[in-house]
Design an enzyme around this catalytic site. Structure first.
Site, PDB file in Angstrom:
ATOM      1  N   ARG A 179       0.838  -1.199   0.000  1.00 10.09           N
ATOM      2  CA  ARG A 179       0.000   0.000   0.000  1.00 10.09           C
ATOM      3  C   ARG A 179       0.871   1.246   0.000  1.00 10.09           C
ATOM      4  NH1 ARG A 179      -4.125   0.457   4.880  1.00 10.09           N
ATOM      5  NH2 ARG A 179      -2.127   0.478   5.980  1.00 10.09           N
ATOM      6  N   TYR A 185      -7.630  -8.597  16.228  1.00  7.22           N
ATOM      7  CA  TYR A 185      -6.810  -9.267  15.214  1.00  7.22           C
ATOM      8  C   TYR A 185      -7.313 -10.685  14.974  1.00  7.22           C
ATOM      9  CZ  TYR A 185      -2.769 -11.648  13.179  1.00  7.22           C
ATOM     10  OH  TYR A 185      -1.939 -12.411  12.388  1.00  7.22           O
ATOM     11  N   LYS A 191      -8.848 -12.147  11.370  1.00  7.57           N
ATOM     12  CA  LYS A 191      -8.275 -13.290  10.653  1.00  7.57           C
ATOM     13  C   LYS A 191      -9.329 -14.383  10.433  1.00  7.57           C
ATOM     14  CE  LYS A 191      -4.563 -13.629   9.498  1.00  7.57           C
ATOM     15  NZ  LYS A 191      -3.909 -13.159   8.249  1.00  7.57           N
ATOM     16  N   VAL A 234       6.046 -16.306  14.696  1.00  6.25           N
ATOM     17  CA  VAL A 234       7.152 -16.301  13.739  1.00  6.25           C
ATOM     18  C   VAL A 234       8.288 -15.446  14.273  1.00  6.25           C
ATOM     19  CG1 VAL A 234       7.842 -15.825  11.365  1.00  6.25           C
ATOM     20  CG2 VAL A 234       5.477 -16.526  11.866  1.00  6.25           C
ATOM     21  N   SER A 275       5.680  -9.875  15.802  1.00  5.31           N
ATOM     22  CA  SER A 275       5.754 -11.239  16.327  1.00  5.31           C
ATOM     23  C   SER A 275       7.064 -11.486  17.071  1.00  5.31           C
ATOM     24  CB  SER A 275       5.585 -12.263  15.203  1.00  5.31           C
ATOM     25  OG  SER A 275       6.604 -12.144  14.235  1.00  5.31           O
TER      26      SER A 275
END
Length: 354
Positions: A44, A176, A180, A206, A218
């Protein structure tokens, strides 16, 4: 040699990666380029490409596109001519929510745009005849407890968190989680109705090295026992409470799993991708050993609770995927990269504070 190179590139698979300037997206672009693929990288904010271009080193096989999930048709050019699309883009912002009419605000400002954005991408795939999409999902959408709150012995791809539970309890990161779950449900519904082969990969926490100029959320979540950052630590605790442990995966493994599933002809539906799980006390001990300069305390006598539920990656490993990295390597490389970036203090001049 030049003619041979052109022939190889001409036969290379072409893939689109949404959210290519994020943690997983940027590493996935790098991994695909290293495999010889042609990559359409979207963002974006195209200004974020500048710091990644020297690290990707894609040459003529890398094409950059400005695309916004909120705008229908924005991805048509990016997905044109692609063999498949990796839908990685997702907001990892944890902003303070209003206290009044919170449900209406979340629905209209967070969930509806997330669902619309996913459908806009899927519609672009339909228009451009792209038949396979790999959707990056999250372990936050899963739960290890049944409706009575009892731990399940095995957690597999069927153990999704109930949306009404998220609305009612509103644990850390709940917006969140809902975005998802609902985006993925909309994507699968659209795929079923429009003959698109959709696969979702349920990523665990991750971590490892990163290409982005800032520390990925993360990684900050995993290292929050070291930094003491309250918001990220509360999210880590929420994962532990919902799953019974902290499951992790190395950035290279998660990207390899994305590519593996994209290229595996019989892959279908959701796949959990988790290399290792540890209870919170074990994770804290492991972090204290890898970075002994913080003020976190190891558990007495090194005793840990047992993991109440086994998070299973069997569906993924049964079709041939293998992990390269374990917990120690994940933590070592995460900490090393954070020290290099100045997010954690260098041990050589550490004064005892994180």
């Amino acid at each position: 040699m030049e003619d041979l190179l052109k022939k190889v590139i001409g036969n290379a698979s072409t893939y689109c990666v949404t959210g290519s300037t994020g943690y997983v997206g940027s590493w996935l672009v790098k991994s695909l380029l290293q495999k010889g693929c042609i990559v359409h990288a979207t963002a974006r904010d195209t200004g974020k490409f500048s710091s990644l271009l020297p690290l990707w080193n894609g040459g003529d096989r890398l094409k950059l596109f400005k695309a916004d999930l909120s705008q229908e048709g924005s991805f048509d050019e990016a997905v044109k001519g692609c063999h498949g699309v990796f839908h990685v883009a997702a907001s990892m912002e944890f902003n303070v929510l209003p206290t009044d009419n919170i449900e209406n605000y979340v629905q209209s400002h967070k969930l509806d745009p997330a669902i619309k954005g996913t459908l806009n991408l899927m519609k672009a795939c339909s228009r451009e005849n792209v038949k396979r999409v790999v959707f990056t999902s999250s372990i936050s959408t899963m739960t290890a407890k049944d409706i009575n709150g009892t731990w399940k012995s095995i957690v597999d791809e069927s153990c999704q968190t109930a949306t009404d539970q998220m609305w009612n309890m509103k644990p850390s990161g709940w917006v969140y989680v809902l975005s998802k779950i609902l985006s993925e449900e909309a994507a699968f519904k659209y795929a079923d109705e429009n003959a698109i082969d959709l696969i979702s990969i349920i990523t665990t926490t991750v971590a490892g090295p990163f290409l982005t100029p800032t520390v990925p959320a993360s990684v900050q979540i995993l290292l929050s026992p070291i930094t003491g950052e309250f918001v990220f630590n509360s999210i880590l605790q929420a994962v532990n409470d919902r799953i019974g442990s902290i499951p992790v995966v190395h950035i290279e493994d998660i990207c390899n799993a994305h590519i593996f599933l994209m290229e595996h002809t019989t892959a279908k539906g959701p796949y959990i991708c988790s290399a290792h799980s540890s209870v919170m006390s074990q994770l804290v001990d492991s972090l204290a050993l890898e970075y002994p300069y913080s003020q976190i305390r190891r558990s007495s006598e090194g005793q840990h609770d047992s993991i109440p539920s086994v998070l299973s990656s069997e569906k993924l490993t049964t079709i041939g995927f293998a992990y390269k990295y374990g917990l120690k390597e994940i933590l070592e490389q995460s900490i090393s990269c954070c020290v290099q970036q100045g997010f954690l203090k260098n041990p050589s001049n550490h004064d005892g504070n994180p």
